[in-house]
Design a protein around this motif. Sequence first.
Motif, PDB file in Angstrom:
ATOM      1  N   THR A  52       0.858  -1.179   0.000  1.00  0.00           N
ATOM      2  CA  THR A  52       0.000   0.000   0.000  1.00  0.00           C
ATOM      3  C   THR A  52       0.898   1.234   0.000  1.00  0.00           C
ATOM      4  OG1 THR A  52      -1.868   1.085   1.089  1.00  0.00           O
ATOM      5  CG2 THR A  52      -0.238   0.087   2.527  1.00  0.00           C
ATOM      6  N   GLU A  53       0.391   2.311  -0.584  1.00  0.00           N
ATOM      7  CA  GLU A  53       1.156   3.558  -0.659  1.00  0.00           C
ATOM      8  C   GLU A  53       0.354   4.681  -0.031  1.00  0.00           C
ATOM      9  OE1 GLU A  53       2.171   4.145  -4.761  1.00  0.00           O
ATOM     10  OE2 GLU A  53       3.446   2.373  -4.808  1.00  0.00           O
ATOM     11  N   GLU A  54       1.093   5.562   0.653  1.00  0.00           N
ATOM     12  CA  GLU A  54       0.462   6.715   1.295  1.00  0.00           C
ATOM     13  C   GLU A  54       1.510   7.792   1.488  1.00  0.00           C
ATOM     14  OE1 GLU A  54      -1.338   7.571   5.654  1.00  0.00           O
ATOM     15  OE2 GLU A  54      -2.051   5.756   4.661  1.00  0.00           O
ATOM     16  N   ASP A  55       1.255   8.997   0.990  1.00  0.00           N
ATOM     17  CA  ASP A  55       2.172  10.140   1.144  1.00  0.00           C
ATOM     18  C   ASP A  55       3.602   9.811   0.708  1.00  0.00           C
ATOM     19  OD1 ASP A  55       0.075  11.657   2.170  1.00  0.00           O
ATOM     20  OD2 ASP A  55       0.489  10.996   4.223  1.00  0.00           O
ATOM     21  N   ASN A  56       3.759   9.285  -0.488  1.00  0.00           N
ATOM     22  CA  ASN A  56       5.054   8.916  -1.077  1.00  0.00           C
ATOM     23  C   ASN A  56       5.758   7.760  -0.385  1.00  0.00           C
ATOM     24  OD1 ASN A  56       4.876  10.862  -3.115  1.00  0.00           O
ATOM     25  ND2 ASN A  56       5.782  12.416  -1.799  1.00  0.00           N
ATOM     26  N   ALA A  57       5.192   7.210   0.674  1.00  0.00           N
ATOM     27  CA  ALA A  57       5.775   6.052   1.357  1.00  0.00           C
ATOM     28  C   ALA A  57       5.070   4.791   0.866  1.00  0.00           C
ATOM     29  CB  ALA A  57       5.620   6.180   2.868  1.00  0.00           C
ATOM     30  N   THR A  58       5.823   3.695   0.858  1.00  0.00           N
ATOM     31  CA  THR A  58       5.278   2.398   0.474  1.00  0.00           C
ATOM     32  C   THR A  58       5.393   1.464   1.665  1.00  0.00           C
ATOM     33  OG1 THR A  58       5.973   2.737  -1.818  1.00  0.00           O
ATOM     34  CG2 THR A  58       5.484   0.483  -1.161  1.00  0.00           C
ATOM     35  N   TYR A  59       4.325   0.750   1.962  1.00  0.00           N
ATOM     36  CA  TYR A  59       4.281  -0.160   3.095  1.00  0.00           C
ATOM     37  C   TYR A  59       4.016  -1.575   2.607  1.00  0.00           C
ATOM     38  CZ  TYR A  59       3.612   4.230   5.575  1.00  0.00           C
ATOM     39  OH  TYR A  59       3.767   5.495   6.056  1.00  0.00           O
ATOM     40  N   LEU A  60       4.729  -2.536   3.213  1.00  0.00           N
ATOM     41  CA  LEU A  60       4.482  -3.943   2.939  1.00  0.00           C
ATOM     42  C   LEU A  60       3.743  -4.521   4.134  1.00  0.00           C
ATOM     43  CD1 LEU A  60       7.987  -5.088   1.597  1.00  0.00           C
ATOM     44  CD2 LEU A  60       6.089  -4.045   0.339  1.00  0.00           C
ATOM     45  N   TYR A  61       2.724  -5.339   3.853  1.00  0.00           N
ATOM     46  CA  TYR A  61       1.985  -5.944   4.956  1.00  0.00           C
ATOM     47  C   TYR A  61       1.712  -7.417   4.683  1.00  0.00           C
ATOM     48  CZ  TYR A  61      -2.182  -5.163   2.029  1.00  0.00           C
ATOM     49  OH  TYR A  61      -3.091  -5.158   0.996  1.00  0.00           O
ATOM     50  N   ASN A  62       1.539  -8.157   5.772  1.00  0.00           N
ATOM     51  CA  ASN A  62       1.226  -9.570   5.719  1.00  0.00           C
ATOM     52  C   ASN A  62      -0.194  -9.736   5.193  1.00  0.00           C
ATOM     53  OD1 ASN A  62       0.008 -12.094   6.812  1.00  0.00           O
ATOM     54  ND2 ASN A  62       2.078 -12.394   7.608  1.00  0.00           N
ATOM     55  N   LEU A  63      -0.374 -10.568   4.186  1.00  0.00           N
ATOM     56  CA  LEU A  63      -1.701 -10.726   3.570  1.00  0.00           C
ATOM     57  C   LEU A  63      -2.700 -11.408   4.500  1.00  0.00           C
ATOM     58  CD1 LEU A  63      -0.604 -11.702  -0.041  1.00  0.00           C
ATOM     59  CD2 LEU A  63      -1.773  -9.607   0.656  1.00  0.00           C
ATOM     60  N   THR A  64      -2.219 -12.231   5.416  1.00  0.00           N
ATOM     61  CA  THR A  64      -3.118 -12.936   6.330  1.00  0.00           C
ATOM     62  C   THR A  64      -3.524 -12.058   7.503  1.00  0.00           C
ATOM     63  OG1 THR A  64      -2.071 -15.021   5.737  1.00  0.00           O
ATOM     64  CG2 THR A  64      -3.401 -15.006   7.735  1.00  0.00           C
ATOM     65  N   THR A  65      -2.543 -11.434   8.147  1.00  0.00           N
ATOM     66  CA  THR A  65      -2.823 -10.654   9.358  1.00  0.00           C
ATOM     67  C   THR A  65      -3.103  -9.183   9.078  1.00  0.00           C
ATOM     68  OG1 THR A  65      -0.499 -10.082   9.719  1.00  0.00           O
ATOM     69  CG2 THR A  65      -1.299 -12.161  10.692  1.00  0.00           C
ATOM     70  N   LYS A  66      -2.711  -8.711   7.896  1.00  0.00           N
ATOM     71  CA  LYS A  66      -2.818  -7.296   7.500  1.00  0.00           C
ATOM     72  C   LYS A  66      -1.892  -6.388   8.297  1.00  0.00           C
ATOM     73  CE  LYS A  66      -6.163  -8.331   4.660  1.00  0.00           C
ATOM     74  NZ  LYS A  66      -5.785  -8.942   3.436  1.00  0.00           N
ATOM     75  N   ASN A  67      -0.940  -6.973   9.042  1.00  0.00           N
ATOM     76  CA  ASN A  67       0.027  -6.186   9.814  1.00  0.00           C
ATOM     77  C   ASN A  67       1.145  -5.683   8.912  1.00  0.00           C
ATOM     78  OD1 ASN A  67      -1.324  -6.638  12.214  1.00  0.00           O
ATOM     79  ND2 ASN A  67      -0.134  -8.475  12.687  1.00  0.00           N
ATOM     80  N   ILE A  68       1.432  -4.389   9.005  1.00  0.00           N
ATOM     81  CA  ILE A  68       2.536  -3.788   8.255  1.00  0.00           C
ATOM     82  C   ILE A  68       3.848  -4.226   8.902  1.00  0.00           C
ATOM     83  CG2 ILE A  68       3.697  -1.607   7.718  1.00  0.00           C
ATOM     84  CD1 ILE A  68       0.888  -0.374   7.423  1.00  0.00           C
ATOM     85  N   PHE A  69       4.795  -4.681   8.075  1.00  0.00           N
ATOM     86  CA  PHE A  69       6.078  -5.124   8.624  1.00  0.00           C
ATOM     87  C   PHE A  69       7.269  -4.395   8.006  1.00  0.00           C
ATOM     88  CE2 PHE A  69       5.360  -7.953   5.062  1.00  0.00           C
ATOM     89  CZ  PHE A  69       6.610  -8.061   4.466  1.00  0.00           C
ATOM     90  N   CYS A  70       7.034  -3.512   7.030  1.00  0.00           N
ATOM     91  CA  CYS A  70       8.144  -2.806   6.419  1.00  0.00           C
ATOM     92  C   CYS A  70       7.648  -1.504   5.795  1.00  0.00           C
ATOM     93  CB  CYS A  70       8.794  -3.680   5.353  1.00  0.00           C
ATOM     94  SG  CYS A  70      10.333  -3.039   4.700  1.00  0.00           S
ATOM     95  N   GLU A  71       8.452  -0.435   5.933  1.00  0.00           N
ATOM     96  CA  GLU A  71       8.106   0.869   5.365  1.00  0.00           C
ATOM     97  C   GLU A  71       9.268   1.387   4.524  1.00  0.00           C
ATOM     98  OE1 GLU A  71       7.257   5.477   6.786  1.00  0.00           O
ATOM     99  OE2 GLU A  71       7.640   3.936   8.287  1.00  0.00           O
ATOM    100  N   PHE A  72       8.948   1.888   3.343  1.00  0.00           N
ATOM    101  CA  PHE A  72       9.919   2.554   2.482  1.00  0.00           C
ATOM    102  C   PHE A  72       9.459   4.003   2.357  1.00  0.00           C
ATOM    103  CE2 PHE A  72       9.917  -1.887   1.256  1.00  0.00           C
ATOM    104  CZ  PHE A  72      11.262  -2.192   1.294  1.00  0.00           C
ATOM    105  N   LYS A  73      10.147   4.921   3.023  1.00  0.00           N
ATOM    106  CA  LYS A  73       9.696   6.312   3.093  1.00  0.00           C
ATOM    107  C   LYS A  73       9.663   7.008   1.742  1.00  0.00           C
ATOM    108  CE  LYS A  73      10.774   6.843   7.863  1.00  0.00           C
ATOM    109  NZ  LYS A  73      11.158   7.681   8.943  1.00  0.00           N
ATOM    110  N   SER A  74      10.514   6.583   0.822  1.00  0.00           N
ATOM    111  CA  SER A  74      10.507   7.205  -0.507  1.00  0.00           C
ATOM    112  C   SER A  74      10.121   6.201  -1.596  1.00  0.00           C
ATOM    113  CB  SER A  74      11.871   7.822  -0.803  1.00  0.00           C
ATOM    114  OG  SER A  74      12.873   6.834  -0.764  1.00  0.00           O
ATOM    115  N   GLY A  75       9.391   5.174  -1.227  1.00  0.00           N
ATOM    116  CA  GLY A  75       8.915   4.192  -2.204  1.00  0.00           C
ATOM    117  C   GLY A  75       9.941   3.122  -2.527  1.00  0.00           C
ATOM    118  N   ILE A  76       9.540   2.191  -3.376  1.00  0.00           N
ATOM    119  CA  ILE A  76      10.417   1.113  -3.826  1.00  0.00           C
ATOM    120  C   ILE A  76      11.041   1.539  -5.143  1.00  0.00           C
ATOM    121  CG2 ILE A  76      10.476  -1.278  -4.653  1.00  0.00           C
ATOM    122  CD1 ILE A  76       8.172  -1.838  -2.668  1.00  0.00           C
ATOM    123  N   LYS A  77      12.358   1.544  -5.188  1.00  0.00           N
ATOM    124  CA  LYS A  77      13.093   1.990  -6.387  1.00  0.00           C
ATOM    125  C   LYS A  77      13.671   0.812  -7.168  1.00  0.00           C
ATOM    126  CE  LYS A  77      12.536   6.261  -5.111  1.00  0.00           C
ATOM    127  NZ  LYS A  77      11.277   6.830  -5.404  1.00  0.00           N
TER     128      LYS A  77
END
Length: 122
Positions: A52-77
């Motif tokens: 998911t993306e929000e305010d130029n940041a990209t977040y990775l989350y577990n598909l089962t639990t929906k818990n975010i486990f990683c943040e990329f403040k400037s997106g995935i390059k």
Amino acid sequence: MKALLTLSIALTLSFSSFADVNDWYFKYIRIIDVELNDHLAQDILQQWVGITEEDNATYLYNLTTKNIFCEFKSGIKTAQIQDVITDSGTVHVRLVVNEFVMINVALCKQSGKVIYTKASHI
């Protein structure tokens, strides 16, 4: 000569169909050490996790639990697969994203389903 050609085609088809069914993870092995752009990196990640993306940041989350486990403040390059290791029932993939995050994924060798995904800074 025709019989030899027919035999060659039959063997090729039978081996390729065997590889497609049982060795699905070879698609990752073929791209070890290849630098992937942002689109290809996200395509691979979306097979394993939610993005998911929000305010130029990209977040990775577990598909089962929906818990975010990683943040990329400037997106995935970029991303690069470093290892694909198989054992009796599991395929382990190590993916470096943006040169500073290691994503470790364990997949069921038989089904290709995600067992776990972890992220760590490197």
